[in-house]
Design a protein around this motif. Sequence first.
Motif: not given
Length: 159
Positions: A1-28
Motif C-alpha cells: 500500500x502506498x502512502x497515498x492510500x493511507x492518507x486521509x486527505x485534507x482535513x476540510x474533506x473529512x466532514x463532507x459526506x460525499x468524500x466519506x461515502x466515496x472513501x467507504x465505497x472504495x473499501x466496500x
Amino acid sequence: MSATDDAAGPERLGHLPSFLMTQAARHVHRVVFDRLDAADARGHHYRVLAALEEYGPSSQIDLARRCSLDRSDVAGTVDALADRRFVERAPDPTDRRRNVVSLTRRGRNRLFDLDRRLTEAQEEAFAPLDDAEREQLVSMLTRLVQYHTHPAQIAARPS
C-alpha cells in the motif's frame, strides 16, 4: 500500500459526506470484489442471476433494464453464464428475433453460493456497525438513491 492510500486527505474533506461515502465505497467495493473474484464471479454475474431468480425468464433487454447494465454488458454476461451452464437461452416464442434467458438448477446453486459470499462480504465491510446502525445506513442510502433516480416521487411524498 502506498502512502497515498493511507492518507486521509485534507482535513476540510473529512466532514463532507460525499468524500466519506466515496472513501467507504472504495473499501466496500474492494471487499465485495475480492469475495466474488475468489469465486470466479463478477458483480454483474450476480445481478443477472438474481434478476432471473426474482423475475423469471427474461429477454436480454429486460435484464439490462432490471440490472442497470448496458445491453452489450448483459450479452457478454449471459454468454459467460451460459458457457458455465448457469443460464439457458432459448428463442422467444412470441418473437423469434430475440432470446429468453432462464436460470438453470446449476445457476440457482451458483446464486446461493454467491449470496453466501456477499453476506460474508457485508459482514466484513460493515463490521464496525451494529445491526441498528446497518439498518439506518441502508435506510439513508436507499433514500439518497431514490431521490437521485426518482426525484419526482420523493418530492411528492408528504413529510
